[in-house]
Design an enzyme around this catalytic site. Structure first.
Site, PDB file in Angstrom:
ATOM      1  N   ARG A 121       0.809  -1.222   0.000  1.00 19.75           N
ATOM      2  CA  ARG A 121       0.000   0.000   0.000  1.00 19.75           C
ATOM      3  C   ARG A 121       0.845   1.276   0.000  1.00 19.75           C
ATOM      4  O   ARG A 121       0.371   2.336   0.381  1.00 19.75           O
ATOM      5  CB  ARG A 121      -0.992   0.005   1.163  1.00 19.75           C
ATOM      6  CG  ARG A 121      -1.996  -1.150   1.113  1.00 19.75           C
ATOM      7  CD  ARG A 121      -3.057  -1.009   2.194  1.00 19.75           C
ATOM      8  NE  ARG A 121      -4.024  -2.088   2.108  1.00 19.75           N
ATOM      9  CZ  ARG A 121      -3.911  -3.255   2.748  1.00 19.75           C
ATOM     10  NH1 ARG A 121      -2.856  -3.455   3.534  1.00 19.75           N
ATOM     11  NH2 ARG A 121      -4.815  -4.192   2.614  1.00 19.75           N
ATOM     12  N   LYS A 143       1.704  11.175 -10.327  1.00 16.45           N
ATOM     13  CA  LYS A 143       0.751  10.349 -11.070  1.00 16.45           C
ATOM     14  C   LYS A 143       1.494   9.124 -11.607  1.00 16.45           C
ATOM     15  O   LYS A 143       2.508   9.251 -12.279  1.00 16.45           O
ATOM     16  CB  LYS A 143       0.140  11.141 -12.228  1.00 16.45           C
ATOM     17  CG  LYS A 143      -0.891  12.162 -11.781  1.00 16.45           C
ATOM     18  CD  LYS A 143      -1.313  13.080 -12.888  1.00 16.45           C
ATOM     19  CE  LYS A 143      -2.051  12.383 -13.995  1.00 16.45           C
ATOM     20  NZ  LYS A 143      -2.579  13.341 -15.003  1.00 16.45           N
ATOM     21  N   GLU A 185       5.891  19.071 -24.217  1.00 17.18           N
ATOM     22  CA  GLU A 185       5.374  19.295 -22.870  1.00 17.18           C
ATOM     23  C   GLU A 185       5.903  20.602 -22.285  1.00 17.18           C
ATOM     24  O   GLU A 185       5.222  21.252 -21.489  1.00 17.18           O
ATOM     25  CB  GLU A 185       5.737  18.120 -21.957  1.00 17.18           C
ATOM     26  CG  GLU A 185       4.972  16.837 -22.258  1.00 17.18           C
ATOM     27  CD  GLU A 185       3.526  16.878 -21.771  1.00 17.18           C
ATOM     28  OE1 GLU A 185       3.144  17.860 -21.098  1.00 17.18           O
ATOM     29  OE2 GLU A 185       2.782  15.933 -22.058  1.00 17.18           O
ATOM     30  N   LYS A 231       4.704  22.917 -13.257  1.00 17.87           N
ATOM     31  CA  LYS A 231       4.039  21.706 -12.785  1.00 17.87           C
ATOM     32  C   LYS A 231       4.041  21.633 -11.260  1.00 17.87           C
ATOM     33  O   LYS A 231       3.036  21.241 -10.653  1.00 17.87           O
ATOM     34  CB  LYS A 231       4.696  20.464 -13.382  1.00 17.87           C
ATOM     35  CG  LYS A 231       3.944  19.190 -13.025  1.00 17.87           C
ATOM     36  CD  LYS A 231       4.198  18.060 -13.975  1.00 17.87           C
ATOM     37  CE  LYS A 231       3.242  16.895 -13.702  1.00 17.87           C
ATOM     38  NZ  LYS A 231       3.455  15.747 -14.605  1.00 17.87           N
ATOM     39  N   GLU A 241      -5.724  15.975  -8.882  1.00 19.48           N
ATOM     40  CA  GLU A 241      -6.358  16.333 -10.158  1.00 19.48           C
ATOM     41  C   GLU A 241      -7.870  16.515 -10.008  1.00 19.48           C
ATOM     42  O   GLU A 241      -8.656  16.051 -10.824  1.00 19.48           O
ATOM     43  CB  GLU A 241      -6.048  15.260 -11.213  1.00 19.48           C
ATOM     44  CG  GLU A 241      -6.213  15.735 -12.639  1.00 19.48           C
ATOM     45  CD  GLU A 241      -5.766  14.711 -13.652  1.00 19.48           C
ATOM     46  OE1 GLU A 241      -4.838  15.019 -14.392  1.00 19.48           O
ATOM     47  OE2 GLU A 241      -6.344  13.615 -13.696  1.00 19.48           O
ATOM     48  N   ARG A 245      -5.349  21.057 -11.381  1.00 18.70           N
ATOM     49  CA  ARG A 245      -4.351  20.216 -12.037  1.00 18.70           C
ATOM     50  C   ARG A 245      -4.768  19.790 -13.436  1.00 18.70           C
ATOM     51  O   ARG A 245      -3.930  19.420 -14.256  1.00 18.70           O
ATOM     52  CB  ARG A 245      -4.050  18.998 -11.163  1.00 18.70           C
ATOM     53  CG  ARG A 245      -2.900  18.152 -11.683  1.00 18.70           C
ATOM     54  CD  ARG A 245      -2.381  17.240 -10.606  1.00 18.70           C
ATOM     55  NE  ARG A 245      -1.410  16.304 -11.136  1.00 18.70           N
ATOM     56  CZ  ARG A 245      -0.643  15.528 -10.376  1.00 18.70           C
ATOM     57  NH1 ARG A 245      -0.722  15.592  -9.079  1.00 18.70           N
ATOM     58  NH2 ARG A 245       0.212  14.694 -10.926  1.00 18.70           N
ATOM     59  N   ASN A 249      -3.344  18.922 -18.492  1.00 20.32           N
ATOM     60  CA  ASN A 249      -3.778  18.015 -19.553  1.00 20.32           C
ATOM     61  C   ASN A 249      -4.038  18.751 -20.871  1.00 20.32           C
ATOM     62  O   ASN A 249      -4.645  18.184 -21.784  1.00 20.32           O
ATOM     63  CB  ASN A 249      -5.052  17.273 -19.128  1.00 20.32           C
ATOM     64  CG  ASN A 249      -4.789  16.312 -17.988  1.00 20.32           C
ATOM     65  OD1 ASN A 249      -3.770  15.625 -17.964  1.00 20.32           O
ATOM     66  ND2 ASN A 249      -5.694  16.269 -17.024  1.00 20.32           N
ATOM     67  N   HIS A 252      -4.017  16.940 -24.184  1.00 19.80           N
ATOM     68  CA  HIS A 252      -3.832  15.512 -23.922  1.00 19.80           C
ATOM     69  C   HIS A 252      -5.023  14.637 -24.294  1.00 19.80           C
ATOM     70  O   HIS A 252      -4.848  13.466 -24.607  1.00 19.80           O
ATOM     71  CB  HIS A 252      -3.477  15.297 -22.454  1.00 19.80           C
ATOM     72  CG  HIS A 252      -2.048  15.599 -22.135  1.00 19.80           C
ATOM     73  ND1 HIS A 252      -1.478  16.825 -22.385  1.00 19.80           N
ATOM     74  CD2 HIS A 252      -1.069  14.832 -21.602  1.00 19.80           C
ATOM     75  CE1 HIS A 252      -0.202  16.798 -22.011  1.00 19.80           C
ATOM     76  NE2 HIS A 252       0.065  15.606 -21.538  1.00 19.80           N
ATOM     77  N   HIS A 256      -3.908  11.743 -26.439  1.00 23.84           N
ATOM     78  CA  HIS A 256      -4.010  10.347 -25.997  1.00 23.84           C
ATOM     79  C   HIS A 256      -4.828   9.512 -26.977  1.00 23.84           C
ATOM     80  O   HIS A 256      -4.553   8.316 -27.187  1.00 23.84           O
ATOM     81  CB  HIS A 256      -4.643  10.270 -24.607  1.00 23.84           C
ATOM     82  CG  HIS A 256      -3.689  10.570 -23.493  1.00 23.84           C
ATOM     83  ND1 HIS A 256      -4.099  10.809 -22.203  1.00 23.84           N
ATOM     84  CD2 HIS A 256      -2.336  10.668 -23.471  1.00 23.84           C
ATOM     85  CE1 HIS A 256      -3.048  11.048 -21.446  1.00 23.84           C
ATOM     86  NE2 HIS A 256      -1.969  10.965 -22.188  1.00 23.84           N
ATOM     87  N   HIS A 268       4.680  10.402 -27.327  1.00 21.85           N
ATOM     88  CA  HIS A 268       3.676  11.140 -26.575  1.00 21.85           C
ATOM     89  C   HIS A 268       3.678  12.620 -26.947  1.00 21.85           C
ATOM     90  O   HIS A 268       2.619  13.219 -27.189  1.00 21.85           O
ATOM     91  CB  HIS A 268       3.943  10.971 -25.072  1.00 21.85           C
ATOM     92  CG  HIS A 268       3.050  11.779 -24.195  1.00 21.85           C
ATOM     93  ND1 HIS A 268       1.722  11.492 -24.008  1.00 21.85           N
ATOM     94  CD2 HIS A 268       3.303  12.892 -23.444  1.00 21.85           C
ATOM     95  CE1 HIS A 268       1.187  12.372 -23.183  1.00 21.85           C
ATOM     96  NE2 HIS A 268       2.121  13.237 -22.820  1.00 21.85           N
TER      97      HIS A 268
END
Length: 375
Positions: A121, A143, A185, A231, A241, A245, A249, A252, A256, A268
């Protein structure tokens, strides 16, 4: 933020540090903390020498190092690879006070972070990104995730690292196409938050376009630091997010979708470059960008990205596939598609549920008439 001995340290909300500099790989142990005994060093086969240097630095500080080679690129981000790493951790007797170090590009840091998040965990992870994309995006923010057949990063967790170490020297051997993809990015951060980034890119291109696309770019370290700071500021304000946040994206959702439709054969950053032009056109169609200033900002998307050698168009005739992929995107809410668009330079906002006709019209403005999807 602090700078010393040729390195810059950027704090992410006071929770962990991102160290940026030249020749800083040996400082990886400083980010682990005193309680760690065993360290799993996750790396791709192409980085044996670099990961070996990291492992040696850890052994010199008394850690028991367990190397773990994983496949290159997106092939690393699968449930089977993660399961193999869990097995290795179990066989080596890793406890909650032991740690994982990810050495590689964004796919490796995503995987290493997810394995660390899910083992017992949650155990500490230090990220050592070796690509520009990893330094400014994947390794910072906590993330983590792996892919499934249905989409990218659909299985994952938020798990902030214990630290991030960005040694800019490693970029000298990065293939130019990968460095350029990482610059997408960086450019994204310029459009959503720090326009000086765009000025630096345009200045470097004007001086020497070829040099601007390489690790010899005289502004590269400043670009990395500025993108990381963007960031870090956003992540510190919104760890999971839930609101702010989402601006990270930008480009994206459509990007994506291209990656998924192309079975991840596109880099990417290449896909996100097209995605940024797509949402710029969508912003103009929906009235978020208007008048001469809006037109100029849409045009600036194309000019900046194309000056770096990034694609700004995608093949026509694939709208149905792209729309299906976007509807599966993790940023959607139920059946509602959500996009980040601009109201102006460095003025991001959310656009939820735009009309399908407008979505398709924006696609028409970024599509071209070859059917291959090549770029």
């Amino acid at each position: 933020m602090s700078a010393a001995l040729g390195s810059t340290t950027i704090s992410v909300g006071g929770d962990y540090d991102v160290v940026i500099g030249s020749g800083v790989l040996g400082r990886v142990a400083d980010l682990l903390g005193a309680d760690v005994e065993r360290v799993l060093v996750v790396h791709p086969p192409t980085l044996d020498a670099l990961s070996g240097a990291v492992a040696d630095a850890l052994r010199d500080r008394g850690y028991a190092v367990h190397p773990a080679e994983v496949p290159d690129a997106e092939a690393a981000k699968t449930a089977s690879v993660a399961a193999a790493l869990w097995a290795q951790l179990g066989q080596a007797g890793f406890t909650r006070t032991d740690a994982v170090v990810g050495v590689g590009g964004g796919t490796v840091t995503d995987l290493a972070g997810f394995v660390a998040a899910s083992w017992l965990r949650g155990v500490p992870v230090v990220q050592v990104p070796t690509t520009l994309l990893g330094m400014v995006d994947a390794a910072v923010g906590g993330k983590t995730g792996i892919n499934t057949a249905e989409g990218k990063n659909l299985v994952g967790a938020f798990h902030p690292p214990a630290g991030v170490l960005c040694d800019v020297d490693v970029l000298a051997t990065l293939p130019q196409a990968d460095l350029v993809a990482g610059l997408a990015e960086v450019v994204k951060c310029g459009f959503i938050a720090d326009p000086v980034i765009l000025d630096l890119v345009e200045s470097a291109v004007a001086d020497d376009a070829g040099r601007a696309r390489s690790a010899a770019n005289p502004h590269l370290r400043e670009l990395i630091e500025r993108a990381v700071r963007v960031k870090a500021d956003v992540v510190a304000a919104d760890l999971r997010e839930s609101s702010l946040r989402e601006i990270l994206n930008y480009g994206h959702t459509f990007g994506h979708a291209i990656e998924q439709v192309e079975h991840y054969s596109w880099r990417h950053g290449e896909a996100v470059g097209v995605g940024m032009v797509y949402v710029a056109e969508l912003a103009r169609l929906t009235g978020h960008l208007s008048g001469p200033e809006g037109d100029a900002l849409v045009d600036r998307h194309r000019s900046v990205l194309e000056s770096l050698g990034l694609p700004t168009t995608y093949a026509a005739g694939r709208w149905d596939e792209l729309l299906t992929a976007m509807r599966r995107d993790k940023k959607s809410r139920g059946s509602t598609l959500r996009f980040v668009v601009l109201d102006g330079l460095a003025r991001p906002t959310r656009l939820a549920g735009p009309d399908d006709a407008l979505l398709q019209a924006a696609y028409g403005l970024v599509s071209r008439r070859d059917a291959s999807g090549a770029h």
